[in-house]
Design a protein around this motif. Structure first.
Motif, PDB file in Angstrom:
ATOM      1  N   SER A 136       0.819  -1.207   0.000  1.00  0.00           N
ATOM      2  CA  SER A 136       0.000   0.000   0.000  1.00  0.00           C
ATOM      3  C   SER A 136       0.857   1.264   0.000  1.00  0.00           C
ATOM      4  N   VAL A 137       1.897   1.270   0.824  1.00  0.00           N
ATOM      5  CA  VAL A 137       2.793   2.432   0.871  1.00  0.00           C
ATOM      6  C   VAL A 137       3.419   2.655  -0.498  1.00  0.00           C
ATOM      7  N   ALA A 138       3.929   1.580  -1.099  1.00  0.00           N
ATOM      8  CA  ALA A 138       4.597   1.697  -2.402  1.00  0.00           C
ATOM      9  C   ALA A 138       3.621   2.115  -3.503  1.00  0.00           C
ATOM     10  N   GLU A 182      -6.810   1.491   6.235  1.00  0.00           N
ATOM     11  CA  GLU A 182      -7.103   0.091   6.535  1.00  0.00           C
ATOM     12  C   GLU A 182      -5.811  -0.719   6.723  1.00  0.00           C
ATOM     13  N   THR A 183      -4.814  -0.501   5.863  1.00  0.00           N
ATOM     14  CA  THR A 183      -3.578  -1.275   6.008  1.00  0.00           C
ATOM     15  C   THR A 183      -2.797  -0.857   7.253  1.00  0.00           C
ATOM     16  N   VAL A 184      -2.906   0.406   7.628  1.00  0.00           N
ATOM     17  CA  VAL A 184      -2.251   0.865   8.865  1.00  0.00           C
ATOM     18  C   VAL A 184      -2.932   0.221  10.073  1.00  0.00           C
ATOM     19  N   GLU A 185      -4.250   0.252  10.094  1.00  0.00           N
ATOM     20  CA  GLU A 185      -4.985  -0.361  11.206  1.00  0.00           C
ATOM     21  C   GLU A 185      -4.726  -1.862  11.287  1.00  0.00           C
ATOM     22  N   ASN A 186      -4.681  -2.537  10.138  1.00  0.00           N
ATOM     23  CA  ASN A 186      -4.395  -3.971  10.119  1.00  0.00           C
ATOM     24  C   ASN A 186      -2.984  -4.263  10.619  1.00  0.00           C
ATOM     25  N   LEU A 187      -2.046  -3.369  10.324  1.00  0.00           N
ATOM     26  CA  LEU A 187      -0.682  -3.523  10.805  1.00  0.00           C
ATOM     27  C   LEU A 187      -0.671  -3.503  12.336  1.00  0.00           C
ATOM     28  N   ALA A 191      -0.049   5.123   2.781  1.00  0.00           N
ATOM     29  CA  ALA A 191      -0.715   3.841   3.029  1.00  0.00           C
ATOM     30  C   ALA A 191      -2.187   4.078   3.317  1.00  0.00           C
ATOM     31  N   THR A 192      -3.010   3.140   2.927  1.00  0.00           N
ATOM     32  CA  THR A 192      -4.434   3.284   3.218  1.00  0.00           C
ATOM     33  C   THR A 192      -4.648   3.143   4.723  1.00  0.00           C
TER      34      THR A 192
END
Length: 177
Positions: A119-121, A130-135, A127-128
Motif C-alpha cells: 500500500s505504501v509503495a 485500513e492497512t495501517v490499522e491492520n498492521l 498507506a491506506t
C-alpha cells in the motif's frame, strides 16, 4: 541510452575498494548494483549505512517488505536478489510469489506487513488507513511503522537505481508473476 557499466574494484576509489573488500568477505562477492553505486565516492557507503542500520524487524520481515515493494516497482534486479535472500531466510518459492503480490496467507502478521508495504509503495507513501490499522491489529507498533517506512525507502532506492541504470542481474532471475 548509454550503458551504465559495473566498475571493477580497481576502477573505484580507495574508500570504495575497502567497502568492496568488506562485501566480498561478507557476501562472497560484490553485487553488481552495489558496485554501480561505487561510481560515486559516497553513494555506496551512504546506502550501506542505511541498509546496515538497526531495525525492529527480523530478517524474514525485512524480506516481506523488500519483495512486496520491489514487485510494485517492477524491479527485476531486486526481485531476483530478494527471492534468493528470501529463500535463505526460510521462505518457499510459493510463499515468495505470494509476498510479491502483498499477501501472506501462511502468516497473519506477515500478511499485514506485506499489505501495508504494498500500500505504501502503490500510493507513493500514503498507506491506506485500513492497512495501517491492520498492521497495528497484527501486533506491530508505531515504532515498527517508522522502521517499515525506512526499509521501504531503502528498497525503493535500489529499485529506482536499477530501473535507471539497468545493470546486469547477477542473481538467479526471479520467476515472472
Amino acid at each position: 541510452m548509454s550503458t551504465f557499466n559495473v566498475p571493477t574494484k580497481n576502477e573505484v576509489s580507495a574508500n570504495n575498494q575497502a567497502i568492496f573488500t568488506q562485501l566480498e568477505k561478507g557476501l562472497g562477492f560484490v553485487p553488481n548494483l552495489y558496485a554501480a553505486f561505487a561510481h560515486s565516492e559516497t553513494a555506496l557507503g551512504n546506502f550501506l549505512a542505511i541498509g546496515n542500520g538497526k531495525t525492529s524487524f527480523s530478517a524474514k520481515e525485512k524480506e516481506v517488505i523488500n519483495l512486496a515493494v520491489s514487485q510494485v516497482n517492477n524491479c527485476v534486479y531486486c526481485l531476483s536478489a530478494h527471492t534468493a535472500i528470501g529463500k535463505m531466510n526460510g521462505f518457499t518459492e510459493e510463499q515468495i510469489l505470494e509476498l510479491r503480490v502483498g499477501k501472506a496467507s501462511f502468516d497473519t502478521k506477515l500478511n499485514a506487513l506485506a499489505n501495508f508495504s504494498k500500500s505504501v509503495a502503490e500510493n507513493r507513501g500514503a498507506a491506506t488507513p485500513e492497512t495501517v490499522e491492520n498492521l497495528y491489529a497484527a501486533g506491530y507498533t508505531k515504532g515498527n511503522l517508522a522502521d517499515a517506512i525506512i526499509l521501504i525507502g531503502e528498497i525503493t532506492i535500489t529499485n529506482y537505481f536499477h530501473k535507471t541504470t539497468d545493470v546486469a542481474v547477477d542473481f538467479p532471475l526471479a520467476q515472472a508473476l
